[in-house]
Design an enzyme around this catalytic site. Structure first.
Site, short mmCIF file in Angstrom:
data_model
loop_
_atom_site.label_atom_id
_atom_site.label_comp_id
_atom_site.label_asym_id
_atom_site.label_seq_id
_atom_site.Cartn_x
_atom_site.Cartn_y
_atom_site.Cartn_z
N ASP A 180 39.45 47.18 28.68
CA ASP A 180 39.97 48.01 29.76
C ASP A 180 40.71 49.20 29.16
O ASP A 180 41.12 49.16 27.99
CB ASP A 180 40.90 47.21 30.68
CG ASP A 180 40.99 47.84 32.08
OD1 ASP A 180 40.10 47.55 32.90
OD2 ASP A 180 41.93 48.62 32.32
N ASP A 231 32.14 45.88 35.83
CA ASP A 231 32.71 45.92 37.18
C ASP A 231 33.35 47.30 37.30
O ASP A 231 34.54 47.47 37.04
CB ASP A 231 33.73 44.80 37.35
CG ASP A 231 34.29 44.74 38.76
OD1 ASP A 231 33.74 45.42 39.65
OD2 ASP A 231 35.29 44.04 38.97
N CYS A 249 33.03 46.93 43.92
CA CYS A 249 33.54 46.39 45.18
C CYS A 249 33.41 47.48 46.25
O CYS A 249 34.32 47.76 47.00
CB CYS A 249 34.98 45.90 45.06
SG CYS A 249 36.14 47.09 44.38
#
Length: 439
Positions: free
Chosen positions: A269, A315, A368
């Site tokens: 990340d 993601d 998402c």
């Protein structure tokens, strides 16, 4: 707290949310209540629920105020919410703003006129345009219409509701049945999910973080859709997996459990803070086959590990449009410019990580979001520019995820990739495509 004091606290919380427009409202609320520990749990819940109600209906409330030439101040938004959503009367609203210590100041002349005008008015009058009527920002309307077509009103209405409390049983600590039994022993009823083999759904909101099942790592809070993305990686013991946009490692935890702590998973990340939070979650869950990597400008980590991974999960950062029932403030925190910048970022990330996957390995791209530009359009563009990859149909990826056993239920959909939505699947809105690098 008195009812009027609760109203004053709600105004204060909304004011702090307004002062930090780029910060998620839940983070602002957590800090707000930490600084006011004198507010009891019942009052805290009442204040937060009403503030979230305002944020959930903000687009509609703003329309009512704008047509009267008024700014969407926290006080006016709350007054409009009480009148239009909770259906308070003019007199009840005036009583809730009495002034004095611990109470909100009385309405000024402009606020009094607004209260009088909105008293008894409908939340969604015929003159309300499509955007606020559906509670969707104008920049997102074309994408929602493209994704849902005739189901748009139903899909938008589902985004208006509140999200359930979804849990994932941590298989490194016990089975789903053991997790459900542990919760039941603490008076918390949890039911198996429709699709996730690890998922449990709690019908009502409960203080899960204080439960032994959570503190001992037997469960994690995770939407069923997010669990299904981890499932589609098909991770197995002994594999090498990269979770490239790991955040606080929710999917890393799920994938590590699929691997039985055997093999290696790297959580990457750009945020050191998120990765530090991930370290705490990994320890509580008993994960010991994971490492963390902070991605920085000029980082050569990707190039040095070309072709080393059996599976890479991306993601990707996105608008979060699929989670608006859970994060209603994101409807107004994100705008068209953000949307366009995110699409560019997603494309760059996919290009960057494509070389990490070994021949025959998989790249799982997920968001998402329910907006096609971030989902299917992004994948089709990637495949057109990367002929070394091919799409794995959802049915095939679903079967492989459960192999060698047969899937206990059909996949959530029959298309090329997984597209979830609240009104169709009871999950948040998620997208996932499984792409295979040709051998």
């Amino acid at each position: 707290m008195t009812p009027a004091a609760r109203i004053a606290a709600t105004v204060a919380l909304l004011t702090e949310v307004e002062a930090a427009p780029r910060r998620p409202a839940d983070a602002t609320a957590n800090a707000f209540f930490r600084e006011r520990r004198y507010i009891g749990s019942g009052d805290r819940r009442a204040v937060a629920e009403r503030a979230w109600g305002v944020l959930r209906q903000r687009l509609r409330l703003e329309w009512h105020l704008a047509r009267r030439g008024l700014p969407p101040t926290p006080r006016l938004l709350l007054m409009a919410y009480l009148l239009l959503v909770e259906r308070w009367t003019r007199e009840e609203v005036l009583q809730a703003f009495p002034g004095g210590r611990f109470n909100a100041d009385p309405p000024d002349p402009g606020e009094l006129a607004t209260i009088a005008a909105l008293d008894g008015a409908p939340l969604q009058p015929p003159a309300m345009p499509e955007g606020p009527r559906l509670n969707l920002p104008d920049w997102a309307l074309p994408g929602f219409r493209s994704r849902f077509g005739e189901e748009l009103p139903e899909a938008a209405a589902a985004m208006d509701g509140s999200a359930p409390l979804d849990l994932r049983a941590n298989l490194l600590r016990g089975t789903r049945e053991q997790a459900a039994a542990a919760l039941a022993a603490e008076g918390i009823t949890a039911e198996p999910m429709a699709f996730s083999p690890w998922g449990l759904r709690v019908p009502d909101r409960r203080p899960i973080l204080a439960s032994r099942a959570f503190t001992e790592g037997l469960i994690e809070i995770q939407d069923e859709g997010s669990q299904l993305i981890a499932l589609l990686t098909g991770a197995r013991p002994g594999m090498r997996v990269a979770d490239y946009c790991a955040g606080a490692a929710g999917k890393t935890l799920a994938v590590a459990a699929m691997m039985g702590n055997r093999g290696r998973i790297v959580a990457c990340d750009v945020s050191a803070t998120r990765l530090e939070g991930a370290a705490k979650r990994l320890r509580r869950a008993g994960v010991d086959n994971a490492e963390r990597h902070l991605l920085t400008a000029g980082d050569r980590w990707v190039k040095r590990r070309a072709g080393q991974f059996d599976c890479v999960l991306v993601d990707a950062p996105c608008t979060g449009s699929g989670t608006w029932r859970r994060n209603p403030d994101a409807r107004t925190r994100t705008d068209l410019r953000d949307f366009e910048e995110l699409i560019t970022k997603q494309r760059a990330i996919l290009d960057s990580v494509s070389g990490l996957v070994r021949p025959g390995g998989k790249l799982v791209y997920a968001t998402c979001s329910v907006l096609p530009e971030e989902d299917g359009v992004q994948v089709r563009n990637f495949l057109s520019e990367h002929p070394e990859y091919e799409a794995v149909p959802l049915a095939e990826a679903w079967t492989a995820a459960f192999a060698p056993a047969a899937p206990p239920v059909p996949p959530p959909g029959s298309g090329q990739w997984m597209e979830l939505a609240p009104h169709q699947h009871g999950t948040d809105g998620f997208f996932a495509a499984v792409l295979r690098r040709k051998a």
